[in-house]
Write a protein that holds these residues in place. Structure first.
Motif: not given
Length: 601
Positions: A318-319, A293-294, A462-466
């Motif tokens: 992911p996630g 992802v990052l 659904p996803g990556t959260l910052v």
């Protein structure tokens, strides 16, 4: 028998409106000596108007507002009224000699909490620092310090935590909870409400509903009120049930016991599942994002002599749902801009996965075409979005969730307030169906109802959260892990969350020793491999799910014990089961601590 506290301010049958719009109708209430009252409600429903009526900044259209003759009150609004041409000395000290104010313990306590001590470490020129060039966060601290040094009988605070970092919010909450005198505060910060207030007033539909206790008690009472009145809005009831379930499962600090019957409210959440299905969201996120992802590898950023990041490495999978904390100016927004691609590091590299669709909510206002209506501006991005549970939301349904109902959804963008534009900016990002979401202070200008709607939506996203936020409740509600910028250019994981961060900051300042071995753990000397980190994270999540199931089994046993109060044989059997669960809990918690420590180390 103790004397009844005297009322400092009374409102009797008060009406207040603007033009043809009625804001408050037939409001009768009082603020007594020693009261600590929190005011909540939707944006535009009259919270600030009520505070201004109490303070005398606004006059009622009908009814009476009376104050005791010797009342000393002070107010801070959402924007400060500091004179840009003055210095800190002018605003805080006046004509007092240095030895006089420096010897005042009350004065020193406020300076230590807000301004870096008597030495004014936050300001290069100390007391002689001019107000004009200071940032919003620095000005907020000065305005709060001036207010608290005045020691009024009644403090009226409108969003006092705006522009404060987590550490500042924590100090202010502890200071207000310990001070004598009365407080009336408007805030969307639900952790702050529970930490400070003993009563909650909800402004809704022209009326003021009064509840005993902080935010947790207010949610319980509001759910009970909705149940009794068969509230028309089914969606609102569903959000309240989810919020109640979160409060019940959250840290013990939230579970202040209201002095009214809550059995009916508890019945609402008896079968309420966990807020998020983490396993399903992770599966869906992995499908959408793949393994990468990052990855920020050995990145450094400096502005002049100030180093914000030094050879820092941070990987997001992911996630992942993570919060980023640190003092104002530590580089949180800089790191978000690096991840978002709007800033390049002076050294190192930021790599993004091939399938990443990133959306970045910044603190800056984004220009949205003013000739469009709210619904049109959403449909301009996309007509509908798909959530992690397979359901879909149309643009109109999303607008409703975020408070743009009926005619409001047809309002021109040019006619929206600052808070409404912020909501619309967030909705437009969500309509783009990103799989990586960077939120920099997303709770600014959002009321409590909008925050719960956002949290509910993120539960199925659904996803990556910052997230960068000073709102502890929001962080604990939507994030699974907390990372801190340590001030030396590094990034470290905090298994104990924001509480660990606050304790470590207190210890660093010499306020109080850090609590627990996790808080006292040394900073990591090297980063573990990505595979090891991912395996450890999965194990932490597995252990947390096991602990959640254990919570449910314990709750069931307690219910069975209550139902078998007269059956002593059955009680003994249930007690044995409860003791066995306690042993199982200890093993799981020990494993969780060890695995979390390995992540940090």
């Amino acid at each position: 028998m103790a004397a009844t506290p005297r009322n400092l301010v009374n409102l009797k049958s008060v009406d207040k409106g603007y033009g043809s719009r009625s804001v408050l109708r037939d409001v009768t209430l009082g603020v007594a000596a020693g009261d600590r009252i929190g005011i909540v409600g939707r944006n535009g429903d009259g919270k600030s108007t009520l505070l201004k009526l109490i303070g005398g900044a606004e006059q009622a259209d009908a009814g009476a507002v009376t104050r005791v003759g010797d009342l000393h009150l002070a107010t801070i609004g959402q924007t400060d009224e500091l004179d840009a041409g003055k210095t800190l000395r002018d605003e805080l000290v006046g004509g007092r000699a240095d030895h006089e104010w420096a010897a005042d313990a009350r004065f020193r306590a406020v300076l230590d909490g807000l301004l870096g001590g008597v030495e004014m470490r936050r300001f290069p020129a100390g007391l002689d620092t001019p107000i004009g060039p200071l940032s919003g966060g620095e000005r907020r601290r000065i305005a709060l310090a001036r207010l608290l040094l005045d020691s009024p009988d009644l403090l009226l605070l409108d969003e006092p935590t705006n522009h404060l970092d987590v550490e500042g919010v924590d100090w202010l909450a502890r200071h207000l909870a310990a001070r004598r005198g009365s407080i009336v505060v408007i805030t969307h910060d639900r952790w702050f409400l529970d930490a400070v207030v003993t009563q909650t007033w909800e402004v809704a539909d022209g009326a003021v509903h009064q509840y005993e206790g902080g935010y947790a008690a207010y949610v319980l009472a509001r759910a009970e009120r909705d149940r009794q009145e068969a509230a028309r809005d089914a969606r609102r009831r569903q959000l309240l049930r989810k919020e109640l379930a979160w409060l019940r499962r959250g840290p013990p600090a939230r579970t202040s016991k209201p002095k009214f019957r809550i059995e009916a409210a508890n019945a609402l959440i008896a079968d309420e599942p966990a807020a998020r299905d983490g396993v399903e969201l992770l599966r869906f996120a992995s499908t959408r994002l793949g393994d990468k992802v990052l990855d920020a590898e050995h990145v450094s950023v400096a502005y002049g002599d100030k180093v914000l990041l030094r050879d820092a490495t941070w990987r997001l999978g992911p996630g992942d749902r993570v919060a980023l904390v640190g003092v104002n100016g530590s580089g949180k927004t800089t790191l978000m801009n690096l991840l978002g691609g709007t800033l390049e590091p002076s050294s190192g590299v930021v790599e993004r996965g091939a399938t990443v669709r990133l959306a970045h909510l910044t603190q800056d206002a984004v220009e949205i075409p003013g000739h469009l209506r709210v619904l049109e501006s959403l449909e301009e991005v996309r007509g509908r979005i798909r959530l992690g549970d397979g359901s879909e939301l149309t643009a109109g349904q999303l607008a409703e969730r975020f408070g743009f109902r009926g005619d409001k959804a047809r309002t021109f963008v040019s006619d929206l307030s600052g808070g409404e534009r912020r909501r619309l900016q967030l909705m437009r990002l969500l309509m783009g169906e990103p799989n990586v979401l960077l939120l920099d202070e997303p709770t600014n200008d959002l009321d409590v109802d909008t925050l719960t709607a956002l949290e509910d939506l993120l539960d199925s996203w659904p996803g990556t959260l910052v997230v960068v936020s000073h709102d502890r409740y929001f962080v604990e509600r939507v994030c699974d892990n907390v990372y801190a910028l340590d001030g030396g250019g590094g990034i470290r994981h905090l298994p104990g969350g924001i509480e660990q961060y606050v304790e470590q900051r207190k210890a660093a300042a010499g306020d109080t020793p850090a609590v627990g071995s996790a808080a006292a753990a040394p900073a990591p000397t090297g980063a573990p491999s990505g595979a090891v980190v991912r395996a450890a994270r999965k194990e932490v999540q597995r252990l947390e799910r096991a602990l959640e199931k254990l919570d449910g089994r314990e709750a069931e046993l307690h219910e069975q014990m209550a139902a078998s109060a007269t059956d002593h044989a059955r009680l003994r059997e249930l007690n044995e089961q409860l003791a066995a669960l306690a042993g199982e809990r200890e093993e799981l918690e020990t494993a969780w601590l060890e695995t979390s420590a390995s992540l940090e180390g």
